[in-house]
Design an enzyme around this catalytic site. Sequence first.
Site, short mmCIF file in Angstrom:
data_model
loop_
_atom_site.label_atom_id
_atom_site.label_comp_id
_atom_site.label_asym_id
_atom_site.label_seq_id
_atom_site.Cartn_x
_atom_site.Cartn_y
_atom_site.Cartn_z
N GLY A 149 33.47 1.02 -34.50
CA GLY A 149 34.26 1.43 -33.47
C GLY A 149 35.26 2.59 -33.33
O GLY A 149 35.88 2.89 -34.43
N ASN A 152 39.53 4.00 -28.43
CA ASN A 152 39.99 4.07 -27.16
C ASN A 152 39.47 2.96 -26.34
O ASN A 152 40.10 2.60 -25.22
CB ASN A 152 39.28 5.59 -26.61
CG ASN A 152 37.93 5.75 -26.83
OD1 ASN A 152 37.48 5.16 -27.64
ND2 ASN A 152 37.48 6.67 -26.21
N SER A 228 34.43 10.69 -33.74
CA SER A 228 34.51 12.00 -33.62
C SER A 228 33.15 12.78 -34.18
O SER A 228 32.48 12.18 -35.08
CB SER A 228 35.53 12.64 -34.28
OG SER A 228 35.60 12.32 -35.72
N GLU A 249 27.47 8.10 -31.22
CA GLU A 249 28.25 8.47 -29.87
C GLU A 249 29.60 9.04 -30.37
O GLU A 249 30.54 8.61 -30.82
CB GLU A 249 28.61 7.18 -29.27
CG GLU A 249 27.43 6.16 -28.71
CD GLU A 249 26.73 6.87 -27.74
OE1 GLU A 249 27.16 7.90 -26.94
OE2 GLU A 249 25.64 6.56 -27.11
N CYS A 283 35.93 9.89 -24.38
CA CYS A 283 34.93 10.85 -25.10
C CYS A 283 34.33 11.58 -24.07
O CYS A 283 34.10 12.77 -24.12
CB CYS A 283 33.99 10.05 -25.96
SG CYS A 283 33.22 8.81 -24.87
N GLU A 461 23.68 4.14 -26.13
CA GLU A 461 24.21 2.89 -25.64
C GLU A 461 23.71 2.55 -24.24
O GLU A 461 23.34 3.16 -23.41
CB GLU A 461 25.52 2.76 -25.94
CG GLU A 461 25.94 3.32 -27.51
CD GLU A 461 27.02 2.70 -27.76
OE1 GLU A 461 28.37 3.26 -27.34
OE2 GLU A 461 27.33 1.74 -28.69
P1 NAD Z 1 37.09 8.88 -36.06
O1 NAD Z 1 35.96 9.46 -36.09
O2 NAD Z 1 38.34 9.04 -36.54
O3 NAD Z 1 36.88 7.22 -36.48
C1 NAD Z 1 35.74 6.54 -35.67
C2 NAD Z 1 35.39 5.23 -36.68
O4 NAD Z 1 34.70 5.85 -37.77
C3 NAD Z 1 36.63 4.52 -37.08
O5 NAD Z 1 36.40 3.28 -37.11
C4 NAD Z 1 36.76 5.13 -38.30
O6 NAD Z 1 37.41 3.92 -39.34
C5 NAD Z 1 35.52 5.25 -39.05
N1 NAD Z 1 35.37 6.22 -39.97
C6 NAD Z 1 36.00 7.31 -40.46
N2 NAD Z 1 35.30 7.89 -41.50
C7 NAD Z 1 34.42 7.39 -41.77
C8 NAD Z 1 33.26 7.72 -42.63
N3 NAD Z 1 33.32 8.38 -43.63
N4 NAD Z 1 32.18 6.56 -42.84
C9 NAD Z 1 32.06 5.56 -41.89
N5 NAD Z 1 33.01 5.37 -40.74
C10 NAD Z 1 34.08 6.16 -41.00
O7 NAD Z 1 37.19 8.57 -34.59
P2 NAD Z 1 38.34 8.12 -33.47
O8 NAD Z 1 39.67 9.04 -33.56
O9 NAD Z 1 38.61 6.60 -33.79
O10 NAD Z 1 38.00 8.47 -31.91
C11 NAD Z 1 37.96 9.31 -31.20
C12 NAD Z 1 36.90 10.28 -31.24
O11 NAD Z 1 35.53 9.30 -30.84
C13 NAD Z 1 36.80 11.18 -30.23
O12 NAD Z 1 36.17 12.50 -30.83
C14 NAD Z 1 35.86 10.93 -29.19
O13 NAD Z 1 35.40 11.60 -28.41
C15 NAD Z 1 34.96 10.04 -29.86
N6 NAD Z 1 34.32 8.93 -28.96
C16 NAD Z 1 33.02 8.85 -28.58
C17 NAD Z 1 32.75 8.03 -27.82
C18 NAD Z 1 31.16 7.99 -27.30
O14 NAD Z 1 30.69 7.00 -26.86
N7 NAD Z 1 30.39 9.23 -27.15
C19 NAD Z 1 33.59 6.91 -27.24
C20 NAD Z 1 34.79 7.09 -27.43
C21 NAD Z 1 35.19 7.83 -28.45
#
Ligand code: NAD
Length: 487
Positions: A149, A152, A228, A249, A283, A461
């Site tokens: 997850g 946000n 991200s 996502e 997002c 989703e």
């Molecule tokens: P992030 O990519 O930093 O982290 C997301 C999740 O991935 C966290 O749980 C993190 O611990 C995990 N993670 C990080 N590196 C990993 C790896 N190498 N392997 C496996 N898991 C790993 O994102 P964030 O900062 O938590 O969230 C913000 C981002 O999420 C923004 O870019 C936003 O647009 C996106 N987002 C997308 C949606 C969607 O549905 N499209 C919804 C909400 C947020």
Amino acid sequence: MRAQPKASHYINGRFVDDEQGAPLPVIYPATGETIATLHSATPNIIELAVEAARAAQPAWARLKPVERGRILRRAADILRARNAELARLETLDTGKAIQETLVADPASAADALEYFGGAVASYTGDYIDLGGPFAYTRREALGVCVGIGAWNYPIQGAGWKSAPALAMGNAMVFKPSENTPLSALALAEIYTEAGLPDGLFNVVQGYGDVGGALASHEVVAKVSLTGSVPTGKKVLALTGSLMKHATMELGGKSPLIVFDDADLENAIGGAMLGNFYSTGQVCSNGTRVFVQKGLHDRFVERLAERTKAIRIGDPLDPETQMGPLINKAQHDKVMSYIGIGKAEGATLHYGGGEPKLQGFENGFFIEPTIFTNVTDQMRIAREEIFGPVMSVLSFSEEDEVIDRANDTEFGLSAGVFTRDLPRAHRVIAELQAGTCWINNYNLSPVEMPFGGFKQSGIGRENSLAALALYSQEKSVYVETGDVASPY
Ligand code: NAD
């Protein structure tokens, strides 16, 4: 203020901890104070969770779908009954205003549990007439699925991923964002209370390395990540190399197009929702607001008036409309983008400051911010900021704005405001985005597929699409005559 859970992880129907794991402090974004300290999962915890899921899944998959669905619907009822308490927990975890979390977070998770709990029994295979012989298809569970997850929408994300997974007969190991570990634990307890057998929904905490260990675990059949684009690319490469199913996502830089004939107040309301809700940490936000020349000046003037009235402050005060950013790093990132916008020559039309609020001096607050005179090549118009920063761009012609809207690596969302309905549908059909709105913005009901085009992701989703993506199709050919063998 404390929000310490009973333990860090929830495995096989109970809370467990392993204090060998790296400390994981939970910070209340409004004050900067530590409200809980958890531990990141050790390899032992990861094994326990995956093994619990593996052991529990086959019997669950053999239940009638309507029986699985009944448990999900019971859990939805409990979520709704505890909405106020869960909303408060979500506000402490995220800093989002309680007036949002009361309507948007546990409620959206409950919607997903209710929808998938009801839909799954009708999600049947096909009968294929082969002129005597026939075939049928079965929709079978994948096995153990991993959900990862973002911070946000923590409980919504846990609900959106676990509900279709469990409905289809899978087990899930869910790793919340390290920034917001609390509400998924509450969901896990609720599932148990609703009668979900132990081991089917497990929560393990941790940073990216724990996500990586789960995503590459040999028992795991599918990974669904919200995060991200860079993280998505890493996880997709990993799951691809291991031939696992994956849903991604990811982020966006979505266009919201306002034509001259749009209802001004509605278009401004949509633009504000699509930039300032959840302090801009959404997002699908429409962060590139293209406004047609004839309406542009009135639009930005009225937009600033309405933005000025936004109440920033104590997230637990029901009157507050905007809370802080999630943490210091995100706060600093957003402030640096505001600096970049000014340096690039955009006009800071409103905001850009860091309000100092009494009693919340250490909170990560930023004013809702509007840039005008933004051009397509500026970094604030190309890169995802993930904060309350709106870029307003002006345009003249329909074809021109479509080309400019599509000139991005992202493709999560798009919106159009116009009273000209043929134009609305014509423009939406040309926009390269997975989730679109006409005359509104950012509503994501569970009945509607949600996901991105281009770099914004793969898979969907919500809706029946999610049931397809948490299952695999088996084709069965049935002979009704003799075998015509040449041997
Ligand atoms: P992030 O990519 O930093 O982290 C997301 C999740 O991935 C966290 O749980 C993190 O611990 C995990 N993670 C990080 N590196 C990993 C790896 N190498 N392997 C496996 N898991 C790993 O994102 P964030 O900062 O938590 O969230 C913000 C981002 O999420 C923004 O870019 C936003 O647009 C996106 N987002 C997308 C949606 C969607 O549905 N499209 C919804 C909400 C947020």
